[in-house]
Motif scaffolding. Structure first.
Motif, PDB file in Angstrom:
ATOM      1  N   THR A 228       0.801  -1.230   0.000  1.00  0.00           N
ATOM      2  CA  THR A 228       0.000   0.000   0.000  1.00  0.00           C
ATOM      3  C   THR A 228       0.831   1.277   0.000  1.00  0.00           C
ATOM      4  O   THR A 228       0.348   2.330  -0.399  1.00  0.00           O
ATOM      5  N   SER A 229       2.085   1.186   0.452  1.00  0.00           N
ATOM      6  CA  SER A 229       2.899   2.399   0.585  1.00  0.00           C
ATOM      7  C   SER A 229       4.384   2.038   0.573  1.00  0.00           C
ATOM      8  O   SER A 229       4.779   1.018   1.145  1.00  0.00           O
ATOM      9  N   VAL A 230       5.185   2.862  -0.097  1.00  0.00           N
ATOM     10  CA  VAL A 230       6.643   2.691  -0.080  1.00  0.00           C
ATOM     11  C   VAL A 230       7.313   4.043   0.121  1.00  0.00           C
ATOM     12  O   VAL A 230       6.783   5.071  -0.298  1.00  0.00           O
ATOM     13  N   GLN A 231       8.476   4.036   0.765  1.00  0.00           N
ATOM     14  CA  GLN A 231       9.252   5.267   0.894  1.00  0.00           C
ATOM     15  C   GLN A 231      10.723   4.959   1.115  1.00  0.00           C
ATOM     16  O   GLN A 231      11.072   4.035   1.865  1.00  0.00           O
ATOM     17  N   PHE A 232      11.577   5.734   0.437  1.00  0.00           N
ATOM     18  CA  PHE A 232      13.013   5.681   0.687  1.00  0.00           C
ATOM     19  C   PHE A 232      13.322   6.380   2.001  1.00  0.00           C
ATOM     20  O   PHE A 232      12.683   7.378   2.354  1.00  0.00           O
ATOM     21  N   SER A 233      14.317   5.879   2.716  1.00  0.00           N
ATOM     22  CA  SER A 233      14.834   6.602   3.877  1.00  0.00           C
ATOM     23  C   SER A 233      15.557   7.847   3.371  1.00  0.00           C
ATOM     24  O   SER A 233      15.957   7.909   2.204  1.00  0.00           O
ATOM     25  N   PRO A 234      15.733   8.871   4.217  1.00  0.00           N
ATOM     26  CA  PRO A 234      16.411  10.093   3.767  1.00  0.00           C
ATOM     27  C   PRO A 234      17.789   9.834   3.161  1.00  0.00           C
ATOM     28  O   PRO A 234      18.191  10.512   2.215  1.00  0.00           O
ATOM     29  N   SER A 235      18.507   8.839   3.674  1.00  0.00           N
ATOM     30  CA  SER A 235      19.836   8.525   3.138  1.00  0.00           C
ATOM     31  C   SER A 235      19.761   7.750   1.830  1.00  0.00           C
ATOM     32  O   SER A 235      20.729   7.703   1.062  1.00  0.00           O
ATOM     33  N   GLY A 236      18.615   7.108   1.580  1.00  0.00           N
ATOM     34  CA  GLY A 236      18.453   6.301   0.380  1.00  0.00           C
ATOM     35  C   GLY A 236      18.935   4.871   0.528  1.00  0.00           C
ATOM     36  O   GLY A 236      18.883   4.084  -0.414  1.00  0.00           O
ATOM     37  N   HIS A 237      19.410   4.512   1.722  1.00  0.00           N
ATOM     38  CA  HIS A 237      19.961   3.172   1.939  1.00  0.00           C
ATOM     39  C   HIS A 237      18.896   2.125   2.260  1.00  0.00           C
ATOM     40  O   HIS A 237      19.183   0.920   2.264  1.00  0.00           O
TER      41      HIS A 237
ATOM     42  N   VAL B 188      14.454   1.109   1.938  1.00  0.00           N
ATOM     43  CA  VAL B 188      13.101   1.376   1.450  1.00  0.00           C
ATOM     44  C   VAL B 188      12.143   0.694   2.406  1.00  0.00           C
ATOM     45  O   VAL B 188      12.297  -0.498   2.705  1.00  0.00           O
ATOM     46  N   ALA B 189      11.173   1.437   2.921  1.00  0.00           N
ATOM     47  CA  ALA B 189      10.146   0.858   3.786  1.00  0.00           C
ATOM     48  C   ALA B 189       8.901   0.607   2.954  1.00  0.00           C
ATOM     49  O   ALA B 189       8.545   1.407   2.082  1.00  0.00           O
ATOM     50  N   SER B 190       8.243  -0.517   3.227  1.00  0.00           N
ATOM     51  CA  SER B 190       6.997  -0.822   2.526  1.00  0.00           C
ATOM     52  C   SER B 190       5.944  -1.288   3.525  1.00  0.00           C
ATOM     53  O   SER B 190       6.253  -1.993   4.487  1.00  0.00           O
ATOM     54  N   ALA B 191       4.707  -0.858   3.300  1.00  0.00           N
ATOM     55  CA  ALA B 191       3.575  -1.263   4.132  1.00  0.00           C
ATOM     56  C   ALA B 191       2.655  -2.138   3.301  1.00  0.00           C
ATOM     57  O   ALA B 191       2.561  -1.978   2.083  1.00  0.00           O
ATOM     58  N   SER B 192       1.960  -3.054   3.973  1.00  0.00           N
ATOM     59  CA  SER B 192       1.156  -4.015   3.221  1.00  0.00           C
ATOM     60  C   SER B 192      -0.140  -4.371   3.929  1.00  0.00           C
ATOM     61  O   SER B 192      -0.279  -4.212   5.145  1.00  0.00           O
ATOM     62  N   ARG B 193      -1.056  -4.891   3.125  1.00  0.00           N
ATOM     63  CA  ARG B 193      -2.300  -5.424   3.677  1.00  0.00           C
ATOM     64  C   ARG B 193      -2.059  -6.679   4.515  1.00  0.00           C
ATOM     65  O   ARG B 193      -2.948  -7.131   5.240  1.00  0.00           O
ATOM     66  N   ASP B 194      -0.871  -7.259   4.400  1.00  0.00           N
ATOM     67  CA  ASP B 194      -0.569  -8.459   5.190  1.00  0.00           C
ATOM     68  C   ASP B 194      -0.219  -8.132   6.644  1.00  0.00           C
ATOM     69  O   ASP B 194       0.243  -8.988   7.397  1.00  0.00           O
TER      70      ASP B 194
END
Length: 469
Positions: free
Chosen positions: A64-73, A75-81
């Protein structure tokens, strides 16, 4: 700003997801783009054409959602699971997962220092975590329905959240208290975010509107009614003077916040546009849709305008006065025609790496002329695939490809009529404010009445128990 160089242009086109693209984000160095999809995958796209994309499998349900950390090292992802995953955006696809909520996780957002993460869920809670070992810190629990989105403020001191309970809440991160609730009456906000200055928020609503609120005075600064469908996502330009929106009406809109008007309508996706995001410099923006495609656009905004926006942002912090549109648009009605004519197009199947070239075709809009609003020449762009050779095939390729239409403020409205219209809109603003206040009071009255009825029932049950005893 009437030349082609100053209009948004399609740069790249990616196709690899097998279902609706739900979220998109740029890395800080602009070398990668992360996307999430209903196909349960996270994909990392490389901006260099010769480099392949990475597909990350791990979630057991829609991302449902993804975002890079400020450093770019990371990636966080959120899910329906019900989980959140932290990925290293490389070929190895290393990740750690943790069960974040007891229901679908709707959004994930890094703090500015990259040390903490805020998540929002259908379990009606917002939770804050440390990145190190994914340790739970605290939760915020006052929403009474699904929480769609939660974001940190630029200084990490506040959190803003939006929910299906038709409220947008501001939270103090340190005290963990809800500072204020903004009430949505016609719908709920799918997406909410802070202005780069941190002094206001924008909300993308299911009532087809975009609203900008001041977080100190709690007043609505601007209200845009430019879409004909649900607004799914929005993103502020880093300079703070532009806002881009994505809607189920298959278009994106670029809004000039300083002047309070619509600048561009962008076509390209076939079906709802579900997500949009500016890059860290504002030089690019990316969009995703239900057509499973990711488009990367070059903003091409006038550099002087962007630098002016940065200056405005610094000058007006903390008041941000210049963000407000002219007086008649600062509440419910924007100072432009809310029903501009737009180019209709249906996106054809492009190649994975699409290089856009534009040609000008005549298009016409009639927006009311307003004092203090700069005019733009009206034109649209049809993007052609340079790999097509024959003229007949070339023409077929262009019919459904992305288009950009600039909105003109030159409508030829006589000064007397313009003055009368401004007066009418001013009166409508006052009426809208009054109705809004009445609606808020009615909501409070209903809440109090509900509370009284619940108390009365509890007293009745208590008395009944005593009589039975």
């Amino acid at each position: 700003m009437t030349s082609a160089e100053s209009d948004p242009a399609l740069e790249r086109h990616f196709k690899g997801h097998r279902d609706t693209v739900t979220s998109v984000d740029f890395s800080s160095n602009m070398k990668q783009i992360a996307t999430g999809s209903m196909d349960s995958c996270v994909m990392i796209w490389n901006m260099k054409p010769q480099m392949r994309a990475y597909r990350f499998d791990g979630h057991k349900d829609a991302v449902t959602s993804v975002q890079f950390s400020p450093s770019g090292h990371l990636v966080a992802s959120a899910s329906r699971d019900k989980t959140v995953r932290l990925w290293v955006p490389s070929m190895k696809a290393e990740s750690t997962a943790f069960r974040a909520h007891t229901a679908s996780v709707r959004s994930v957002n890094f703090s500015g220092d990259g040390q903490t993460l805020v998540t929002a869920s259908d379990d009606k809670t917002i939770k804050v975590w440390t990145i190190h070992r994914q340790k739970f810190l605290f939760s915020l629990n006052q929403h009474i329905n699904w929480v769609r989105c939660a974001k940190f403020s630029p200084d990490d001191r506040l959190i803003v959240s939006s929910s299906d309970d038709k409220t947008i809440k501001l939270w103090d991160k340190n005290s963990r208290e809800c500072i204020h609730s903004f009430y949505e009456h016609a719908g709920y906000a799918n997406h909410v975010d802070f202005h780069p200055s941190g002094t206001c928020i924008a909300a993308a609503s299911t009532d087809n509107c975009v609203k900008v609120w001041d977080i100190r005075s709690h007043k609505m600064l601007q209200h845009y009614q430019v879409h004909s469908g649900v607004v799914n996502s929005l993103s502020f330009h880093p300079a703070g003077n532009f806002l881009i929106t994505a809607s189920s009406d298959s278009t994106m809109k670029i809004l000039d916040l300083v002047e309070g008007k619509l600048l561009y309508t962008l076509h390209g996706h076939q079906g709802p546009v579900t997500c949009v995001a500016f890059s860290g410099t504002g030089e690019y923006f990316a969009s995703g849709g239900s057509d499973e495609q990711v488009m990367v656009w070059k903003s091409n905004f006038d550099s002087s305008e962007c630098s002016d926006g940065v200056r405005l942002q610094h000058k007006t912090t903390p008041s941000l006065q210049n963000l407000q549109a002219p007086p008649t648009s600062s509440m419910a009605h924007p100072p432009f025609n809310t029903h501009p004519s737009v180019c209709r197009s249906q996106a054809s199947e492009p190649s994975e790496h699409f290089n856009g070239q534009d040609s000008h075709t005549a298009a016409h809009t009639q927006n009311g002329s307003r004092s203090g609003i700069r005019s733009r020449a009206t034109h649209s762009h049809t993007y052609r695939n340079p790999s097509t050779s024959s003229s007949s095939t070339h023409q077929t390729q262009t019919q459904g490809l992305p288009q950009v239409q600039a909105q003109s403020s030159d409508g030829g409205v006589p000064p007397g009529l313009a003055s009368t219209l401004e007066h009418i809109i001013g009166q409508l603003d006052i009426l809208t404010q009054t109705v809004s206040i009445l609606e808020q009071r009615l909501t409070l009255t209903e809440d109090k009445l509900k509370e009284c009825l619940e108390n009365q029932m509890e007293i009745g049950l208590h008395l009944q128990r005593r009589e039975e005893a």
